[in-house]
Design an enzyme around this catalytic site. Structure first.
Site, PDB file in Angstrom:
ATOM      1  N   LYS A 236       3.931  -5.597  -1.546  1.00  0.00           N
ATOM      2  CA  LYS A 236       3.420  -5.444  -2.872  1.00  0.00           C
ATOM      3  C   LYS A 236       4.561  -6.008  -3.759  1.00  0.00           C
ATOM      4  O   LYS A 236       4.364  -6.918  -4.494  1.00  0.00           O
ATOM      5  CB  LYS A 236       3.295  -3.889  -3.379  1.00  0.00           C
ATOM      6  CG  LYS A 236       2.656  -3.781  -4.711  1.00  0.00           C
ATOM      7  CD  LYS A 236       2.385  -2.375  -5.165  1.00  0.00           C
ATOM      8  CE  LYS A 236       2.225  -2.198  -6.443  1.00  0.00           C
ATOM      9  NZ  LYS A 236       1.791  -0.727  -6.803  1.00  0.00           N
ATOM     10  N   GLU A 242      13.052  -4.145   4.886  1.00  0.00           N
ATOM     11  CA  GLU A 242      12.681  -4.357   6.311  1.00  0.00           C
ATOM     12  C   GLU A 242      11.714  -5.624   6.405  1.00  0.00           C
ATOM     13  O   GLU A 242      11.719  -6.245   7.383  1.00  0.00           O
ATOM     14  CB  GLU A 242      11.983  -2.729   6.740  1.00  0.00           C
ATOM     15  CG  GLU A 242      12.608  -1.661   6.700  1.00  0.00           C
ATOM     16  CD  GLU A 242      12.944  -0.858   5.643  1.00  0.00           C
ATOM     17  OE1 GLU A 242      12.528  -1.511   4.362  1.00  0.00           O
ATOM     18  OE2 GLU A 242      12.937   0.384   5.339  1.00  0.00           O
ATOM     19  N   GLY A 296       0.649   1.093  -3.194  1.00  0.00           N
ATOM     20  CA  GLY A 296       0.948   0.945  -1.963  1.00  0.00           C
ATOM     21  C   GLY A 296       0.149   1.584  -0.889  1.00  0.00           C
ATOM     22  O   GLY A 296      -0.493   1.115  -0.094  1.00  0.00           O
ATOM     23  N   ARG A 297       0.164   3.016  -0.871  1.00  0.00           N
ATOM     24  CA  ARG A 297      -0.507   3.931  -0.046  1.00  0.00           C
ATOM     25  C   ARG A 297      -1.991   3.862  -0.163  1.00  0.00           C
ATOM     26  O   ARG A 297      -2.745   4.365   0.585  1.00  0.00           O
ATOM     27  CB  ARG A 297       0.145   5.312   0.111  1.00  0.00           C
ATOM     28  CG  ARG A 297       0.273   5.834  -1.248  1.00  0.00           C
ATOM     29  CD  ARG A 297       1.233   7.018  -1.253  1.00  0.00           C
ATOM     30  NE  ARG A 297       1.339   7.669  -2.569  1.00  0.00           N
ATOM     31  CZ  ARG A 297       2.101   7.295  -3.400  1.00  0.00           C
ATOM     32  NH1 ARG A 297       3.171   6.026  -3.018  1.00  0.00           N
ATOM     33  NH2 ARG A 297       2.433   8.098  -4.713  1.00  0.00           N
ATOM     34  N   GLU A 382       3.781  11.167   0.215  1.00  0.00           N
ATOM     35  CA  GLU A 382       4.489  10.529  -0.626  1.00  0.00           C
ATOM     36  C   GLU A 382       3.686  10.580  -2.051  1.00  0.00           C
ATOM     37  O   GLU A 382       4.401  10.458  -2.934  1.00  0.00           O
ATOM     38  CB  GLU A 382       4.346   8.824  -0.191  1.00  0.00           C
ATOM     39  CG  GLU A 382       5.403   7.845  -1.007  1.00  0.00           C
ATOM     40  CD  GLU A 382       5.155   6.546  -0.387  1.00  0.00           C
ATOM     41  OE1 GLU A 382       6.158   6.349   0.398  1.00  0.00           O
ATOM     42  OE2 GLU A 382       4.572   5.558  -0.824  1.00  0.00           O
ATOM     43  N   HIS A 414      -2.445  19.648  24.962  1.00  0.00           N
ATOM     44  CA  HIS A 414      -1.260  19.735  25.991  1.00  0.00           C
ATOM     45  C   HIS A 414       0.199  19.857  25.427  1.00  0.00           C
ATOM     46  O   HIS A 414       0.952  19.308  26.072  1.00  0.00           O
ATOM     47  CB  HIS A 414      -1.764  18.947  27.133  1.00  0.00           C
ATOM     48  CG  HIS A 414      -2.898  19.085  27.841  1.00  0.00           C
ATOM     49  ND1 HIS A 414      -3.150  20.112  28.822  1.00  0.00           N
ATOM     50  CD2 HIS A 414      -4.124  18.779  27.481  1.00  0.00           C
ATOM     51  CE1 HIS A 414      -4.410  20.036  29.252  1.00  0.00           C
ATOM     52  NE2 HIS A 414      -4.996  19.332  28.402  1.00  0.00           N
ATOM     53  N   LYS A 553      17.059   4.287  -0.100  1.00  0.00           N
ATOM     54  CA  LYS A 553      17.303   2.748   0.061  1.00  0.00           C
ATOM     55  C   LYS A 553      18.282   2.409  -0.700  1.00  0.00           C
ATOM     56  O   LYS A 553      19.072   1.489  -0.243  1.00  0.00           O
ATOM     57  CB  LYS A 553      15.956   2.239  -0.918  1.00  0.00           C
ATOM     58  CG  LYS A 553      14.871   2.206  -0.202  1.00  0.00           C
ATOM     59  CD  LYS A 553      13.504   1.511  -1.004  1.00  0.00           C
ATOM     60  CE  LYS A 553      12.236   1.845  -0.782  1.00  0.00           C
ATOM     61  NZ  LYS A 553      11.258   1.328  -1.771  1.00  0.00           N
TER      62      LYS A 553
HETATM   63  O1  F6P Z   1       9.425   3.030   0.261  1.00  0.00           O
HETATM   64  C1  F6P Z   1       8.013   3.343   0.054  1.00  0.00           C
HETATM   65  C2  F6P Z   1       7.278   2.154  -0.531  1.00  0.00           C
HETATM   66  O2  F6P Z   1       7.468   1.741  -1.775  1.00  0.00           O
HETATM   67  C3  F6P Z   1       5.906   2.591  -0.326  1.00  0.00           C
HETATM   68  O3  F6P Z   1       5.251   3.115  -1.346  1.00  0.00           O
HETATM   69  C4  F6P Z   1       5.200   1.231   0.154  1.00  0.00           C
HETATM   70  O4  F6P Z   1       3.944   1.307   0.451  1.00  0.00           O
HETATM   71  C5  F6P Z   1       6.382   0.611   1.096  1.00  0.00           C
HETATM   72  O5  F6P Z   1       7.518   1.281   0.358  1.00  0.00           O
HETATM   73  C6  F6P Z   1       6.196  -0.578   1.037  1.00  0.00           C
HETATM   74  O6  F6P Z   1       6.373  -1.450  -0.136  1.00  0.00           O
HETATM   75  P1  F6P Z   1       6.070  -3.134  -0.261  1.00  0.00           P
HETATM   76  O7  F6P Z   1       4.459  -3.376  -0.026  1.00  0.00           O
HETATM   77  O8  F6P Z   1       6.326  -3.314  -1.749  1.00  0.00           O
HETATM   78  O9  F6P Z   1       6.901  -3.864   0.761  1.00  0.00           O
END
Ligand code: F6P
Length: 588
Positions: A236, A242, A296-297, A382, A414, A553
């Site tokens: 987003k 990452e 995002g979620r 979250e 299990h 972060k």
């Molecule tokens: O670190 C949390 C977050 O901001 C989430 O809310 C989001 O889904 C995820 O990181 C990834 O963010 P982006 O889509 O901006 O890379």
């Protein structure tokens, strides 16, 4: 009140006092939810109900077995095994009304900026709006843009799948690798896993790389051919560390094999940040946009769902949207007492706030849903893992979002079911099961087909039995009788019997559906999304921001610079210093 519930409440109170102290230190004031009449009624009701057993409620009123079942969008939601009476539901609905849930639902659908800390509307419901009605933010209908992106996704998915769009050397694409994390990974990944039978024979296999651990990308690329691999960089913000690290490494892998000129043909992006996408080298035509009003979620319904459309085809993706829309309409129009997501939310509140439950287990008896708990963890924790309310008041006299966890049954049986059955904690459970199996499929040869059908019956017998066992339990006298029947001596019976007691009275919801097809899955996911929203409204938190992920972060950036030696060591505590020194030594 059972001793365990008392113990956990007293722990909760002690923790509450500690939190109050901490909040006072940082200058936050307290919220008033627990002072409301609706809340106090529920506290009193919890006391009255203490000692009541679910199986006794069912024995006195067998009609509950059908009356407490709700149906929505092909989902059969069985609430009969809850530690709750009609009065409980009435009081919970009164709480929802007192907290303004109907108005909050209306505000969400009306495009109001209910994500107050970020000043944003919350409109994942617009992404799956099939009604033809406009959805407005500040007087502007967002639906034309939503439809334009859906059209672009449809065309792209069709052309990749039919081979019109090809790789730089003219090969048809065979694999798509989604590079994203959090909401830009979990939703599409979980859905692709759930709908595996819908893409297994198709032209495109989906893969997902999220972790910055090089093992994730390394392992995924191993065995893929650059010529036939398409990357979708999903972010987003397009600033997530990452995702950018993985995307850059994926790009290098591709360029090494096919040259710089291949990037345009092999990369697409899904983002709201066109500028950063452009800097990465992905063209505007290959960038699928979405909007700040998609959290995002909650984004799998947007272009973040592109890997789903690539894997199962756009019609399947639309069926997913249609299932979710059906639940949206239900949320919007059903009265609270009949509103399934609201009822699920309220029962969750009942256990968390009035019976001392700290967690909620989601146990799909469907291997295909094995990543559902992971998706729900982000969705729920979250969203509602908050300790400040919308007015900025400290929340220290009630708990908010629970710890969400789970694994597919029967694997969990299990592993951790011991704790569910005999542990000291109350863990409300959601069981999920499809009545028709994904396997065997058409063409599965005999005798395998018959054997797989039989296994599905085993699976269903386990889910039914587990819900029953949690509720009914086993008394001390029953345990004694069993041991006596095995011929054990009186001493042995007395020694072993307490270990074989199951106190029972442990609640569960069982959600069944005919088949895990895209439409049903869409409905199920929307049901859970709205459960989260409704709970957030009761607790008075903003379910749509996530400031709690920021501090880590920020600090990671400082530590990274120090590990690289590009910054002089800043002030850390002794423990953090020691870890930094250890990594420095190891990477010398
Ligand atoms: O670190 C949390 C977050 O901001 C989430 O809310 C989001 O889904 C995820 O990181 C990834 O963010 P982006 O889509 O901006 O890379």
């Amino acid at each position: 009140m059972g001793t365990r519930t008392r113990a956990s409440l007293s722990f909760g109170l002690r923790a509450g006092r500690a939190m109050r102290y901490l909040r006072a230190m940082v200058g936050l004031t307290q919220t008033g939810l627990t002072e409301t009449a609706a809340w106090k009624d529920l506290v009193a009701h919890a006391r009255e109900l203490d000692g009541e057993r679910i199986d006794a409620l069912l024995a006195r009123d067998p009609g509950r077995a059908t009356r407490w079942v709700r149906e929505v969008a092909g989902l059969r939601v069985d609430l009969a095994k809850h530690r709750a009476t009609e009065q409980t539901l009435t009081l919970l609905v009164a709480l929802a009304e007192a907290r303004g849930l109907p108005a909050a639902i209306a505000r969400m659908f009306a495009g109001e900026r209910i994500n107050a800390t970020e000043g944003r509307a919350v409109l994942h419901v617009a992404l799956r709006n099939r009604s033809g009605r406009p959805v407005e933010v500040d007087g502007v209908d967002v639906m034309p843009e939503v439809r334009a992106v859906l059209d672009a996704m449809r065309a792209f998915a069709r052309e990749v799948r039919d081979g019109t769009l090809r790789g730089a050397r003219g090969d048809r694409f065979a694999d798509v690798v989604n590079v994203g994390i959090g909401g830009s990974d979990l939703g599409p990944m979980m859905v692709c896993e759930a709908l595996h039978p819908h893409w297994i024979d198709g032209p495109i296999r989906p893969h997902f790389v999220s972790n910055v651990d090089p093992a994730h990308l390394g392992r995924t690329l191993h065995g893929l051919r650059p010529e036939t691999t398409l990357f979708v960089v999903a972010s987003k913000t397009f600033t997530t560390q990452e995702t950018l690290a993985n995307a850059r490494a994926a790009r290098a892998w591709l360029v090494d094999a096919l040259g710089e000129g291949a990037v345009g043909a092999h990369f697409a992006a899904v983002s709201t940040n066109h500028e950063e996408v452009g800097k990465f080298g992905i063209s505007r035509e290959r960038t699928f946009g979405f909007w700040d009003w998609v959290g995002g979620r909650y984004s799998l319904w947007s272009a973040i769902g592109l890997p789903i459309a690539l894997a199962i085809g756009f019609e399947g993706f639309e069926a997913l949207l249609a299932g979710a829309h059906e639940v949206d309409e239900h949320l919007r129009t059903a009265p609270l007492a009949e509103n399934v997501p609201a009822l699920l939310a309220l029962l969750g509140v009942w256990y968390a706030n009035f019976l001392g439950a700290e967690s909620w287990a989601v146990l799909p008896y469907a291997q295909a849903l094995h990543r559902l708990p992971a998706w729900l963890q982000q969705g729920d924790m979250e969203s509602n893992g908050k300790s400040v309310d919308l007015q900025g008041h400290s929340i220290d006299d009630y708990t908010t979002g629970p710890i969400v966890w789970g694994e597919p049954g029967t694997n969990g049986q299990h592993a951790f079911y011991q704790l569910l059955h005999q542990g000291t904690r109350l863990v409300p459970v959601d069981f999920l099961a499809a009545l028709q199996p994904d396997w065997p499929r058409e063409g599965t040869p005999e005798p395998l087909a018959t054997m797989l059908r039989d296994q599905h019956l085993l699976l269903l017998s386990n889910v039914i039995a587990q819900a029953e066992a949690l509720m009914v339990g086993k008394s001390l006298s029953a345990a004694r009788r069993e041991l006596e029947a095995q011929g054990l001596s009186p001493d042995e019976v007395a020694r072993l019997a307490p270990h074989k007691v199951f106190e029972g009275n442990r609640p569960s919801t069982t959600i069944t559906f005919d088949r895990l097809d895209p439409r049903t899955l869409g409905a199920l996911l929307a049901l859970y999304e709205h459960r989260i929203f409704a709970q957030g409204v009761i607790w008075g938190v903003n379910s749509f921001d996530q400031w709690g992920v920021e501090l880590g972060k920020q600090l990671a950036k400082t530590v990274e610079a120090e590990l690289r030696g590009s910054a002089s060591a800043s002030e850390h505590d002794a423990s953090t210093e020691a870890l930094i020194a250890e990594v420095r030594r190891a990477s010398r």
